[in-house]
Design a protein around this motif. Sequence first.
Motif, PDB file in Angstrom:
ATOM      1  N   LEU A   1     -28.462 -17.001  56.786  1.00 36.95           N
ATOM      2  CA  LEU A   1     -27.063 -16.837  57.158  1.00 36.95           C
ATOM      3  C   LEU A   1     -26.142 -16.875  55.942  1.00 36.95           C
ATOM      4  O   LEU A   1     -24.940 -16.684  56.074  1.00 36.95           O
ATOM      5  CB  LEU A   1     -26.647 -17.942  58.142  1.00 36.95           C
ATOM      6  CG  LEU A   1     -27.405 -17.983  59.476  1.00 36.95           C
ATOM      7  CD1 LEU A   1     -26.950 -19.181  60.293  1.00 36.95           C
ATOM      8  CD2 LEU A   1     -27.200 -16.689  60.252  1.00 36.95           C
ATOM      9  N   ARG A   2     -26.686 -17.103  54.765  1.00 39.34           N
ATOM     10  CA  ARG A   2     -25.865 -17.168  53.555  1.00 39.34           C
ATOM     11  C   ARG A   2     -25.197 -15.823  53.291  1.00 39.34           C
ATOM     12  O   ARG A   2     -25.768 -14.760  53.520  1.00 39.34           O
ATOM     13  CB  ARG A   2     -26.717 -17.569  52.348  1.00 39.34           C
ATOM     14  CG  ARG A   2     -27.376 -18.927  52.463  1.00 39.34           C
ATOM     15  CD  ARG A   2     -28.201 -19.250  51.233  1.00 39.34           C
ATOM     16  NE  ARG A   2     -27.361 -19.518  50.075  1.00 39.34           N
ATOM     17  CZ  ARG A   2     -27.828 -19.691  48.842  1.00 39.34           C
ATOM     18  NH1 ARG A   2     -29.133 -19.576  48.608  1.00 39.34           N
ATOM     19  NH2 ARG A   2     -27.013 -19.948  47.852  1.00 39.34           N
ATOM     20  N   GLU A   3     -23.958 -15.883  52.778  1.00 41.92           N
ATOM     21  CA  GLU A   3     -23.196 -14.670  52.504  1.00 41.92           C
ATOM     22  C   GLU A   3     -23.779 -13.924  51.310  1.00 41.92           C
ATOM     23  O   GLU A   3     -24.344 -14.525  50.388  1.00 41.92           O
ATOM     24  CB  GLU A   3     -21.733 -15.025  52.231  1.00 41.92           C
ATOM     25  CG  GLU A   3     -21.009 -15.673  53.409  1.00 41.92           C
ATOM     26  CD  GLU A   3     -20.796 -14.705  54.556  1.00 41.92           C
ATOM     27  OE1 GLU A   3     -20.795 -13.478  54.295  1.00 41.92           O
ATOM     28  OE2 GLU A   3     -20.623 -15.170  55.690  1.00 41.92           O
ATOM     29  N   ASP A   4     -23.610 -12.593  51.318  1.00 38.76           N
ATOM     30  CA  ASP A   4     -24.139 -11.769  50.233  1.00 38.76           C
ATOM     31  C   ASP A   4     -23.575 -12.173  48.875  1.00 38.76           C
ATOM     32  O   ASP A   4     -24.299 -12.211  47.870  1.00 38.76           O
ATOM     33  CB  ASP A   4     -23.832 -10.290  50.495  1.00 38.76           C
ATOM     34  CG  ASP A   4     -24.665  -9.717  51.637  1.00 38.76           C
ATOM     35  OD1 ASP A   4     -25.705 -10.314  51.970  1.00 38.76           O
ATOM     36  OD2 ASP A   4     -24.266  -8.674  52.189  1.00 38.76           O
ATOM     37  N   GLY A   5     -22.285 -12.483  48.817  1.00 44.35           N
ATOM     38  CA  GLY A   5     -21.676 -12.877  47.546  1.00 44.35           C
ATOM     39  C   GLY A   5     -22.266 -14.160  47.000  1.00 44.35           C
ATOM     40  O   GLY A   5     -22.474 -14.295  45.784  1.00 44.35           O
ATOM     41  N   GLU A   6     -22.544 -15.086  47.879  1.00 45.39           N
ATOM     42  CA  GLU A   6     -23.169 -16.350  47.471  1.00 45.39           C
ATOM     43  C   GLU A   6     -24.568 -16.102  46.920  1.00 45.39           C
ATOM     44  O   GLU A   6     -24.955 -16.662  45.894  1.00 45.39           O
ATOM     45  CB  GLU A   6     -23.225 -17.293  48.668  1.00 45.39           C
ATOM     46  CG  GLU A   6     -23.830 -18.658  48.377  1.00 45.39           C
ATOM     47  CD  GLU A   6     -23.933 -19.524  49.619  1.00 45.39           C
ATOM     48  OE1 GLU A   6     -24.550 -20.589  49.535  1.00 45.39           O
ATOM     49  OE2 GLU A   6     -23.404 -19.108  50.676  1.00 45.39           O
TER      50      GLU A   6
ATOM     51  N   LYS B   1     -31.920 -20.704  59.012  1.00 45.98           N
ATOM     52  CA  LYS B   1     -30.489 -20.815  58.690  1.00 45.98           C
ATOM     53  C   LYS B   1     -30.159 -20.307  57.290  1.00 45.98           C
ATOM     54  O   LYS B   1     -29.038 -19.883  57.027  1.00 45.98           O
ATOM     55  CB  LYS B   1     -30.037 -22.279  58.817  1.00 45.98           C
ATOM     56  CG  LYS B   1     -29.958 -22.786  60.245  1.00 45.98           C
ATOM     57  CD  LYS B   1     -29.569 -24.257  60.269  1.00 45.98           C
ATOM     58  CE  LYS B   1     -29.527 -24.808  61.678  1.00 45.98           C
ATOM     59  NZ  LYS B   1     -29.220 -26.270  61.692  1.00 45.98           N
TER      60      LYS B   1
ATOM     61  N   ASP C   1     -26.628  -7.215  53.026  1.00 40.82           N
ATOM     62  CA  ASP C   1     -27.430  -7.701  54.157  1.00 40.82           C
ATOM     63  C   ASP C   1     -28.629  -8.517  53.702  1.00 40.82           C
ATOM     64  O   ASP C   1     -29.715  -8.455  54.285  1.00 40.82           O
ATOM     65  CB  ASP C   1     -27.903  -6.530  55.022  1.00 40.82           C
ATOM     66  CG  ASP C   1     -26.740  -5.789  55.677  1.00 40.82           C
ATOM     67  OD1 ASP C   1     -25.751  -6.452  56.022  1.00 40.82           O
ATOM     68  OD2 ASP C   1     -26.846  -4.559  55.830  1.00 40.82           O
ATOM     69  N   GLY C   2     -28.435  -9.272  52.631  1.00 42.24           N
ATOM     70  CA  GLY C   2     -29.484 -10.145  52.126  1.00 42.24           C
ATOM     71  C   GLY C   2     -30.489  -9.482  51.217  1.00 42.24           C
ATOM     72  O   GLY C   2     -31.358 -10.150  50.656  1.00 42.24           O
TER      73      GLY C   2
END
Length: 208
Positions: free
Chosen positions: A144-149, A141, A172-173
Motif C-alpha cells: 500500500l506504500r505510495e509510489d513516491g515513497e 500492507k 503502481d509499485g
Amino acid sequence: MDAGPYTVSDVMTHAVVAVGRETRFKDIVTLMERWQVTAVPVLEGDGRVIGVVSEADLLPKEEFRDSAPDRVVQRERLADLAKAGALTAGEAMSTPAVTVHADATLPEAARIMARRRVKRLYVIDGEGFLEGVVSRADLLKVFLREDGELAGEVRRVIVPVTDGRLGVEVADGVVTLTGSTVVDTAERLARTVEGVVGVRCRLVPTAP
C-alpha cells in the motif's frame, strides 16, 4: 509506513481474541462469530500460548455427527475423531501453535505461513507470552506504500553502492531503472525494498 526493513511488529494486530483451556465448545463458536475470526489462540492462565483452535478443529463435530466411521477412517483420522468429541478448547486445539516473534522480518513470516500452510501467526515474546497476531493480509500492507515513497527509498538503497547516474521511476509499485550502473546489483537492491511489486531494468551495463 516508515522506511524498511519491516518486521512483524510493524504490521501485526495487538488486540487478539483468545480463549482458555477450559473454554467451552459453544463459547468458542460464539466468540468466532462475534469477532469474525476463524481461529483463536488458547492461553494458559498466565498468558502463554499453548495451542490454537480453528474452524478446521471444530468442524469434525459436525462432520461425524450422523455417521459411524469405518475402520479405515478411524485409523486415518484418529485425531479428527478425537476432536469430534471435544467439549473444551483444550480438547479441540491443535498444538503446538505456529508462532513468530515480533522482530521477525516480513519475508520470514511469509515463509513460515507458506511452509506450515497457515493463514495467521500468533506473535509471542521470548517467554511464549502472546503479543499479537499477524495475518496474510497484514503482510500485504507493504504494497500500500505510495509510489513516491518507494522511489525515494529505492534511490537511498541503490545510489551509495552503485556507480553511474540512475533514474528511478515508480508506477503502481513497479520500479523502472534507467542510466548506467552494474545491472544485477541495481536490480537486486531495488527488489529488497518492501512494497516493490516488480523491477524493470533499462540500464546500460558497466563492468562490475
